[in-house]
Design a protein around this motif. Structure first.
Motif, PDB file in Angstrom:
ATOM      1  N   SER A  76      14.257 -15.603  83.395  1.00  0.00           N
ATOM      2  CA  SER A  76      13.100 -15.801  84.263  1.00  0.00           C
ATOM      3  C   SER A  76      12.034 -16.624  83.541  1.00  0.00           C
ATOM      4  O   SER A  76      12.099 -16.795  82.318  1.00  0.00           O
ATOM      5  CB  SER A  76      12.507 -14.445  84.648  1.00  0.00           C
ATOM      6  N   PRO A  77      11.031 -17.124  84.280  1.00  0.00           N
ATOM      7  CA  PRO A  77       9.914 -17.806  83.615  1.00  0.00           C
ATOM      8  C   PRO A  77       9.243 -16.914  82.571  1.00  0.00           C
ATOM      9  O   PRO A  77       8.772 -17.402  81.539  1.00  0.00           O
ATOM     10  CB  PRO A  77       8.964 -18.120  84.773  1.00  0.00           C
ATOM     11  N   GLU A  78       9.217 -15.601  82.837  1.00  0.00           N
ATOM     12  CA  GLU A  78       8.603 -14.667  81.892  1.00  0.00           C
ATOM     13  C   GLU A  78       9.366 -14.617  80.579  1.00  0.00           C
ATOM     14  O   GLU A  78       8.762 -14.468  79.503  1.00  0.00           O
ATOM     15  CB  GLU A  78       8.524 -13.266  82.511  1.00  0.00           C
ATOM     16  N   ASP A  79      10.676 -14.768  80.656  1.00  0.00           N
ATOM     17  CA  ASP A  79      11.486 -14.783  79.430  1.00  0.00           C
ATOM     18  C   ASP A  79      11.136 -15.997  78.572  1.00  0.00           C
ATOM     19  O   ASP A  79      11.002 -15.885  77.345  1.00  0.00           O
ATOM     20  CB  ASP A  79      12.975 -14.819  79.770  1.00  0.00           C
ATOM     21  N   PHE A  80      10.984 -17.146  79.204  1.00  0.00           N
ATOM     22  CA  PHE A  80      10.635 -18.356  78.455  1.00  0.00           C
ATOM     23  C   PHE A  80       9.201 -18.265  77.935  1.00  0.00           C
ATOM     24  O   PHE A  80       8.913 -18.676  76.805  1.00  0.00           O
ATOM     25  CB  PHE A  80      10.800 -19.595  79.332  1.00  0.00           C
ATOM     26  N   ALA A  81       8.292 -17.717  78.754  1.00  0.00           N
ATOM     27  CA  ALA A  81       6.892 -17.577  78.334  1.00  0.00           C
ATOM     28  C   ALA A  81       6.784 -16.657  77.121  1.00  0.00           C
ATOM     29  O   ALA A  81       5.992 -16.910  76.199  1.00  0.00           O
ATOM     30  CB  ALA A  81       6.050 -17.034  79.493  1.00  0.00           C
ATOM     31  N   ALA A  82       7.594 -15.607  77.097  1.00  0.00           N
ATOM     32  CA  ALA A  82       7.572 -14.682  75.961  1.00  0.00           C
ATOM     33  C   ALA A  82       8.016 -15.382  74.691  1.00  0.00           C
ATOM     34  O   ALA A  82       7.474 -15.125  73.604  1.00  0.00           O
ATOM     35  CB  ALA A  82       8.473 -13.479  76.251  1.00  0.00           C
ATOM     36  N   GLU A  83       8.978 -16.294  74.807  1.00  0.00           N
ATOM     37  CA  GLU A  83       9.453 -17.022  73.632  1.00  0.00           C
ATOM     38  C   GLU A  83       8.381 -17.992  73.143  1.00  0.00           C
ATOM     39  O   GLU A  83       8.229 -18.207  71.926  1.00  0.00           O
ATOM     40  CB  GLU A  83      10.742 -17.770  73.953  1.00  0.00           C
ATOM     41  N   VAL A  84       7.618 -18.589  74.054  1.00  0.00           N
ATOM     42  CA  VAL A  84       6.507 -19.464  73.656  1.00  0.00           C
ATOM     43  C   VAL A  84       5.453 -18.652  72.907  1.00  0.00           C
ATOM     44  O   VAL A  84       4.933 -19.079  71.866  1.00  0.00           O
ATOM     45  CB  VAL A  84       5.886 -20.153  74.890  1.00  0.00           C
ATOM     46  N   ALA A  89       3.137 -15.497  67.144  1.00  0.00           N
ATOM     47  CA  ALA A  89       2.999 -14.066  66.869  1.00  0.00           C
ATOM     48  C   ALA A  89       3.113 -13.772  65.378  1.00  0.00           C
ATOM     49  O   ALA A  89       3.927 -14.370  64.668  1.00  0.00           O
ATOM     50  CB  ALA A  89       4.068 -13.292  67.635  1.00  0.00           C
ATOM     51  N   ILE A  90       2.271 -12.883  64.894  1.00  0.00           N
ATOM     52  CA  ILE A  90       2.343 -12.450  63.494  1.00  0.00           C
ATOM     53  C   ILE A  90       3.633 -11.664  63.272  1.00  0.00           C
ATOM     54  O   ILE A  90       4.321 -11.847  62.265  1.00  0.00           O
ATOM     55  CB  ILE A  90       1.114 -11.580  63.141  1.00  0.00           C
ATOM     56  N   ILE A  91       3.934 -10.809  64.228  1.00  0.00           N
ATOM     57  CA  ILE A  91       5.196 -10.063  64.193  1.00  0.00           C
ATOM     58  C   ILE A  91       5.955 -10.411  65.473  1.00  0.00           C
ATOM     59  O   ILE A  91       5.722  -9.806  66.515  1.00  0.00           O
ATOM     60  CB  ILE A  91       4.960  -8.540  64.108  1.00  0.00           C
ATOM     61  N   PRO A  92       6.819 -11.410  65.404  1.00  0.00           N
ATOM     62  CA  PRO A  92       7.526 -11.850  66.622  1.00  0.00           C
ATOM     63  C   PRO A  92       8.401 -10.741  67.203  1.00  0.00           C
ATOM     64  O   PRO A  92       8.965  -9.926  66.482  1.00  0.00           O
ATOM     65  CB  PRO A  92       8.383 -13.028  66.130  1.00  0.00           C
ATOM     66  N   GLU A  93       8.472 -10.733  68.525  1.00  0.00           N
ATOM     67  CA  GLU A  93       9.375  -9.802  69.200  1.00  0.00           C
ATOM     68  C   GLU A  93      10.800 -10.337  69.111  1.00  0.00           C
ATOM     69  O   GLU A  93      11.022 -11.520  68.830  1.00  0.00           O
ATOM     70  CB  GLU A  93       8.981  -9.668  70.677  1.00  0.00           C
ATOM     71  N   ALA A  94      11.742  -9.465  69.352  1.00  0.00           N
ATOM     72  CA  ALA A  94      13.137  -9.905  69.398  1.00  0.00           C
ATOM     73  C   ALA A  94      13.291 -10.896  70.549  1.00  0.00           C
ATOM     74  O   ALA A  94      12.771 -10.657  71.642  1.00  0.00           O
ATOM     75  CB  ALA A  94      14.053  -8.708  69.604  1.00  0.00           C
TER      76      ALA A  94
END
Length: 284
Positions: A76-84, A89-94
């Motif tokens: 979804s667009p949210e998945d791509f936005a989360a990667e951006v 991020a100081i502590i990136p999410e998986a």
């Protein structure tokens, strides 16, 4: 190795013909059936088959922020936005998305990147085929290798026809690509290695663009049929059916008058993209 079998599901699949006049299934509904029927490990392989739809969605998202996504994509667009957001991020999410998709996002937002020099489609195809070469399924590995080889041969023939340099247009790095770049023979010296090389060359030389594309898809169809011939109820049979359904639906849509007209227009644009500017041709 243990392989799950889906006797009832496979037995209930309607027959598929390459020149089917009417198809009642859609990819959306079939994928939902697969999600409900398959073991999660096997459904993960279906996810890989649908990734090319994510390519188009990601390119649109990066270029103009569009969230008008093809619903056949996995993300979804949210998945791509989360990667951006992960980039800062100081502590990136998986990561939620495939690494090669995330790699393009990182490259796109790198301050040292000249976006005008990027070819996102080629970057994604390189990443996709490299990933598929290591897929946890032998059928998918063989299928993707065949499809990549076919794609590169067609590209090389077109480049040669219009005087374009071949190497920059190819996807991946392998022995076949080396032959396509270096060997001046009509068959690039590959007939002894690839059983269908002469047939592919003959198809590429057909003057009618629509006929050419249809015969190339028929080669894909025949490869799939042969590859899963001795697989009766397992995931390979289902993946083969899915890939053939994608091909059948493509031609079912395009063989309507409006679809054929649009397809011819797209093919002519693709063909023209290989041609050199007139001023360059005059200098030769």
């Amino acid at each position: 190795m243990f392989r799950r079998e889906y006797h009832c599901f496979v037995a209930g699949l309607p027959d598929l013909l390459f020149d089917e006049g009417k198809i009642t299934q859609t990819l959306d509904t079939f994928r939902q059936e697969l999600r409900e029927e398959l073991h999660p490990v096997d459904y993960r392989l279906v996810h890989l088959v649908f990734l090319p739809y994510d390519h188009n969605n990601l390119i649109r998202y990066l270029k103009d922020g569009s969230d008008d996504f093809d619903q056949l994509g996995n993300y979804s667009p949210e998945d791509f936005a989360a990667e951006v957001q992960n980039l800062d991020a100081i502590i990136p999410e998986a990561p939620r998305i495939e690494p090669y998709l995330a790699g393009l996002i990182k490259l796109w937002y790198d301050e040292n990147t000249d976006r005008s020099q990027l070819d996102p489609e080629r970057i994604l195809l390189n990443g996709y085929y490299a990933m598929m070469a290591k897929a946890p399924n032998d059928f998918l590995k063989k299928w993707s290798a065949f499809d990549l080889t076919l794609r590169n041969i067609v590209t090389a023939v077109n480049c040669r026809r219009f005087g374009r340099e071949i190497a920059p247009e190819l996807i991946g790095e392998n022995h076949v690509n080396s032959q396509l770049v270096r060997n001046p023979a009509r068959d690039f010296g590959l007939t002894s290695e690839l059983d269908q090389m002469e047939k592919i060359i003959q198809i590429c030389e057909l003057p009618d663009l629509l006929e050419r594309e249809k015969k190339l898809d028929l080669l894909r169809w025949e490869f799939i049929d042969e590859a899963v011939f001795f697989h009766y109820f397992d995931i390979d049979k289902i993946l083969g059916y899915l890939l053939r359904l994608m091909i059948a639906l493509r031609w079912f849509r395009l063989e309507r008058p409006a679809g054929e007209s649009l397809f011819r227009e797209l093919l002519e644009k693709m063909e023209k993209s290989y041609q050199l500017p007139e001023e360059f041709q005059r200098k030769k």
